[in-house]
Design a protein around this motif. Structure first.
Motif, PDB file in Angstrom:
ATOM      1  N   TRP A  54       2.263   1.623  -3.442  1.00 12.26           N
ATOM      2  CA  TRP A  54       1.220   2.059  -4.371  1.00 12.26           C
ATOM      3  C   TRP A  54       0.898   3.533  -4.173  1.00 12.26           C
ATOM      4  N   MET A  55       0.848   3.985  -2.898  1.00 14.43           N
ATOM      5  CA  MET A  55       0.539   5.381  -2.613  1.00 14.43           C
ATOM      6  C   MET A  55       1.653   6.303  -3.111  1.00 14.43           C
TER       7      MET A  55
ATOM      8  N   VAL B 261       0.837  -1.200   0.000  1.00 17.85           N
ATOM      9  CA  VAL B 261       0.000   0.000   0.000  1.00 17.85           C
ATOM     10  C   VAL B 261       0.872   1.250   0.000  1.00 17.85           C
TER      11      VAL B 261
END
Length: 79
Positions: free
Chosen positions: A73-74, A70
């Motif tokens: 991805w961020m 995550v």
């Protein structure tokens, strides 16, 4: 970010080594700590208990993997 992945891999290697050593110890011992001779059935029961004990570290590693993914991805979406 690379530090998080490095620590994640080091933790995985640590747990894998502990699991392999523990499994070898269970399967190759002939007598347990109480002096009971280990039959294949008793070894299997002990191994199942050992696997159950490793469920918690595996769950932590999966959560850590998801957090790393995550975060990665961020950072990609922000750039």
């Amino acid at each position: 970010m690379k530090k998080l992945w490095l620590f994640w891999w080091m933790a995985n290697i640590f747990w894998a080594v502990i699991f392999v050593v523990g499994t070898a110890f269970i399967w190759f011992r002939e007598v347990d700590g109480a002096g009971v001779t280990q039959t294949p059935a008793l070894k299997l029961v002990t191994f199942i208990v050992f696997i159950i004990a490793f469920i918690f570290p595996v769950m932590l590693q999966v959560v850590w993997l998801i957090v790393n993914l995550v975060i990665k991805w961020m950072k990609r979406t922000v750039e």
